[in-house]
Design an enzyme around this catalytic site. Sequence first.
Site, PDB file in Angstrom:
ATOM      1  N   ASP A 316       0.738  -1.286   0.019  1.00 20.91           N
ATOM      2  CA  ASP A 316      -0.073   0.041  -0.071  1.00 20.91           C
ATOM      3  C   ASP A 316       0.757   1.266  -0.009  1.00 20.91           C
ATOM      4  OD1 ASP A 316      -2.231  -1.567  -0.088  1.00 20.91           O
ATOM      5  OD2 ASP A 316      -2.798  -1.471   2.143  1.00 20.91           O
ATOM      6  N   LYS A 343      -5.790  -2.896  -7.010  1.00 19.75           N
ATOM      7  CA  LYS A 343      -6.211  -2.250  -5.697  1.00 19.75           C
ATOM      8  C   LYS A 343      -7.424  -1.190  -6.065  1.00 19.75           C
ATOM      9  CE  LYS A 343      -3.072  -3.904  -3.382  1.00 19.75           C
ATOM     10  NZ  LYS A 343      -3.655  -4.929  -2.217  1.00 19.75           N
TER      11      LYS A 343
HETATM   12  C1  S3P Z   1      -5.143  -5.642   3.559  1.00 21.86           C
HETATM   13  C2  S3P Z   1      -4.418  -6.521   2.428  1.00 21.86           C
HETATM   14  C3  S3P Z   1      -3.728  -5.908   1.420  1.00 21.86           C
HETATM   15  C4  S3P Z   1      -3.835  -4.508   1.544  1.00 21.86           C
HETATM   16  C5  S3P Z   1      -5.142  -3.960   1.684  1.00 21.86           C
HETATM   17  C6  S3P Z   1      -5.583  -4.253   3.251  1.00 21.86           C
HETATM   18  C7  S3P Z   1      -5.852  -6.202   4.740  1.00 21.86           C
HETATM   19  O1  S3P Z   1      -4.668  -6.127   0.227  1.00 21.86           O
HETATM   20  O2  S3P Z   1      -3.477  -3.946  -0.039  1.00 21.86           O
HETATM   21  O3  S3P Z   1      -5.143  -2.389   1.843  1.00 21.86           O
HETATM   22  O4  S3P Z   1      -6.158  -5.759   5.474  1.00 21.86           O
HETATM   23  O5  S3P Z   1      -5.695  -7.600   4.726  1.00 21.86           O
HETATM   24  P1  S3P Z   1      -4.392  -7.736  -0.362  1.00 21.86           P
HETATM   25  O6  S3P Z   1      -4.371  -8.841   0.798  1.00 21.86           O
HETATM   26  O7  S3P Z   1      -5.165  -7.724  -1.662  1.00 21.86           O
HETATM   27  O8  S3P Z   1      -2.982  -7.571  -0.930  1.00 21.86           O
END
Ligand code: S3P
Length: 431
Positions: A316, A343
């Site tokens: 992120d 995203k």
């Molecule tokens: C998150 C995991 C990440 C991240 C998101 C929050 C989480 O996504 O980019 O902002 O809280 O588990 P991904 O699991 O798709 O990588």
Amino acid sequence: MRPMLLKTNIPSLKGTIAIPGDKSISHRSIMFGAIAKGETTVTNFLLGEDCLSTISCFRKLGVSIEQLEDKVIIYGNGIDGLKEPSDILDVGNSGTTIRLLLGILAGRPFHSVLIGDESIGKRPMTRVTKPLQTMRAVIHGRKNGEFTPISITGGDLSPLEYVLPVASAQVKSAILFAGLQANGTTTIIEPAKTRDHTERMIQKFGGSFEVDGCTVKIKGGQVLTGTEIHVPGDISSAAFFLAAGAIVPNSEITLKNVGLNPTRTGIIDVLKEMGADFTILPYDKDAFEPSGDIIIKTSNLKGITIEGELIPRLIDEIPIIALLATQAEGETIIKDAEELKVKETNRIDTVVGELSKLGANIKATDDGMIIQGKSELIGGTVSSYGDHRIGMMLSIAAAICKDKVFLENEESIYISYPDFFKHLQSLIKAD
Ligand code: S3P
């Protein structure tokens, strides 16, 4: 809505900010509080729109939740206490809400329908729905379960052994929530270690799991008990002010209470390798979710390569790292980051497109981007495209722009950091 005129040419940023609660941990505190038995009290809960969407969904599932500013009390009746919602569950902009909620609902013997905003409607869901279907949840969505609206009817779940095709904490967490309800032991194997907030919280609520490197095993049928959670500050929010402190001249910013869970501290590794001038004050590394204070000063940065297992630890933060790279001497290469394309926006396109408009020398690649520094940023009209992290990155970029910068869709910033502009302003005034 008229674009917002951002502050540019900022001579110095000085002062202290208390970083607001972590988004990932805030979501999970509501989810675990809702499926545990007894009262859970959460403090420093993030009042961003995404986390409020999670509260709203669980209220519709029959959970009583009291909220007074950033203190939330959840009156959990155990996982069997969740009730069939008579209304659609609207997750807003929140990918974490929809994906983790699907994991919880996969084991619930009732029907639910989930929707979200325009961005959610374009984000891939089969990464979660496929393994949950294999565990025997009945799920339908547009394009074979790929997109919202999604309907789910859960029930008795079989355990699963699953090798994640992508490193995603959301997918891992959805399967962990389903695994907690399955008939036996579920095994999840990640290609690279992702954030482990779900695992830490299982333990905090009195449950257990086994972990060995990138493999996590969870037994079904565990009963969780309500607890007290203090949410540390979000390192992903702190990252914008870490970058601001490093690139705005004559700056020194103290960031209080920054979450320092090692599965999230890729940005710290990057700052170190780029040569940033920062200090992390001593903190308790063994805490449930460690956190500490960071002091960052204006720095001479150098370009680096960011790839491989580091990517999930800073996924992120890549938009703001791209901005840092524009102010670093030499080339920065970001690769192995295809996940950026799914995203809140396609963050390869939005980062490259918007930073180019401001005068950066940045090119998109198939799995990331290449940035040449150091370049002078000029100004122009840019957009967040409804993506909070793009909006905040551009607001920090504006701080070092020579000419005027207008930001379209700045309201997206409320998704994860409602006080962002207030905090930025406090650092300018303090000079
Ligand atoms: C998150 C995991 C990440 C991240 C998101 C929050 C989480 O996504 O980019 O902002 O809280 O588990 P991904 O699991 O798709 O990588």
